[in-house]
Design a protein around this motif. Structure first.
Motif, PDB file in Angstrom:
ATOM      1  N   ASP A  73      33.702  43.830  36.630  1.00 44.61           N
ATOM      2  CA  ASP A  73      33.627  42.574  35.947  1.00 44.61           C
ATOM      3  C   ASP A  73      34.635  41.697  37.410  1.00 44.61           C
ATOM      4  O   ASP A  73      33.940  40.990  37.622  1.00 44.61           O
ATOM      5  CB  ASP A  73      34.942  42.641  34.607  1.00 44.61           C
ATOM      6  N   ARG A  74      35.789  42.274  37.739  1.00 44.52           N
ATOM      7  CA  ARG A  74      35.914  41.218  39.169  1.00 44.52           C
ATOM      8  C   ARG A  74      34.706  41.455  39.955  1.00 44.52           C
ATOM      9  O   ARG A  74      35.289  40.724  40.947  1.00 44.52           O
ATOM     10  CB  ARG A  74      37.718  42.398  39.261  1.00 44.52           C
ATOM     11  N   ARG A  75      34.215  42.755  40.328  1.00 45.70           N
ATOM     12  CA  ARG A  75      33.633  42.961  41.185  1.00 45.70           C
ATOM     13  C   ARG A  75      32.374  41.546  40.667  1.00 45.70           C
ATOM     14  O   ARG A  75      31.480  40.711  42.162  1.00 45.70           O
ATOM     15  CB  ARG A  75      32.629  43.809  41.303  1.00 45.70           C
ATOM     16  N   ALA A  77      32.959  38.845  39.355  1.00 47.65           N
ATOM     17  CA  ALA A  77      33.086  37.286  39.592  1.00 47.65           C
ATOM     18  C   ALA A  77      32.327  36.855  40.534  1.00 47.65           C
ATOM     19  O   ALA A  77      32.712  37.208  41.820  1.00 47.65           O
ATOM     20  CB  ALA A  77      34.319  37.828  39.206  1.00 47.65           C
ATOM     21  N   GLY A  78      31.904  35.489  40.813  1.00 45.52           N
ATOM     22  CA  GLY A  78      30.778  34.575  41.407  1.00 45.52           C
ATOM     23  C   GLY A  78      30.077  35.426  42.087  1.00 45.52           C
ATOM     24  O   GLY A  78      29.331  34.539  42.784  1.00 45.52           O
ATOM     25  N   ARG A  79      29.535  36.864  41.177  1.00 43.47           N
ATOM     26  CA  ARG A  79      27.736  36.782  42.220  1.00 43.47           C
ATOM     27  C   ARG A  79      27.251  37.303  40.405  1.00 43.47           C
ATOM     28  O   ARG A  79      27.544  37.518  40.260  1.00 43.47           O
ATOM     29  CB  ARG A  79      28.225  38.174  43.106  1.00 43.47           C
ATOM     30  N   ASP A  80      26.129  37.372  41.097  1.00 47.80           N
ATOM     31  CA  ASP A  80      25.208  37.884  39.805  1.00 47.80           C
ATOM     32  C   ASP A  80      24.341  39.276  39.679  1.00 47.80           C
ATOM     33  O   ASP A  80      24.271  39.999  38.569  1.00 47.80           O
ATOM     34  CB  ASP A  80      23.794  37.174  39.725  1.00 47.80           C
ATOM     35  N   HIS A 112      32.558  39.140  33.119  1.00 47.49           N
ATOM     36  CA  HIS A 112      31.508  38.650  34.155  1.00 47.49           C
ATOM     37  C   HIS A 112      30.561  40.009  33.977  1.00 47.49           C
ATOM     38  O   HIS A 112      29.305  39.746  34.286  1.00 47.49           O
ATOM     39  CB  HIS A 112      32.650  39.399  35.049  1.00 47.49           C
ATOM     40  N   TRP A 116      26.852  39.199  33.226  1.00 46.23           N
ATOM     41  CA  TRP A 116      25.711  40.353  34.461  1.00 46.23           C
ATOM     42  C   TRP A 116      24.211  41.367  33.447  1.00 46.23           C
ATOM     43  O   TRP A 116      23.476  41.410  33.363  1.00 46.23           O
ATOM     44  CB  TRP A 116      26.669  41.073  35.088  1.00 46.23           C
TER      45      TRP A 116
END
Length: 135
Positions: A73-75, A77-80, A112, A116
């Protein structure tokens, strides 16, 4: 293992491609070393007959599985996608994430990952693959 070769000066494109490749391999190895084995243990202990053994295993591996969902989830964040662009790393992870209900993980707890997951599952080829019956 990919050999490290010097990147000729002026080849930013090649350096960028190597960084992307490194990210892809990093997340593919993360799946192989954690996000496959730990949910797999949850699957195993869900079927253990002895209540004490089952309780111990589920407590241990469910906690680790939830931790790994948090890492993912942290990975995301801000990327698809985990490596920036959609890659084999995403599909290796998806191969386990699609069993989130069996892992007793609510994707609402990991927004996130949920976004995804929905993005991956909306891809026509992914939908087609999941239509194939498991045997």
């Amino acid at each position: 293992m990919r050999e490290n070769r010097p990147v000729p000066s002026g080849c930013a494109h090649n350096a960028s491609r190597e960084i992307k490749s490194d990210r892809l391999l990093e997340w593919l190895m993360w799946q192989m070393g954690g996000f496959g084995p730990m949910p797999g243990q949850v699957h195993h202990f869900l079927l253990v007959a002895d209540p004490a053994d089952r309780r111990y295993g589920l407590e241990r591996y469910s906690k680790e599985t939830r931790r790994l969902y948090g890492v993912l989830d942290r990975r995301l964040a801000g990327r698809d996608y985990v490596a920036g662009e959609c890659s084999i790393a995403d599909f290796a992870i998806l191969g386990w994430a699609w069993r989130h209900e069996r892992h007793q993980v609510d994707l609402a707890d990991f927004p996130h990952v949920k976004a995804w997951y929905e993005r991956c599952m909306a891809r026509p080829a992914t939908r087609k693959g999941f239509e194939v019956a498991l045997s």
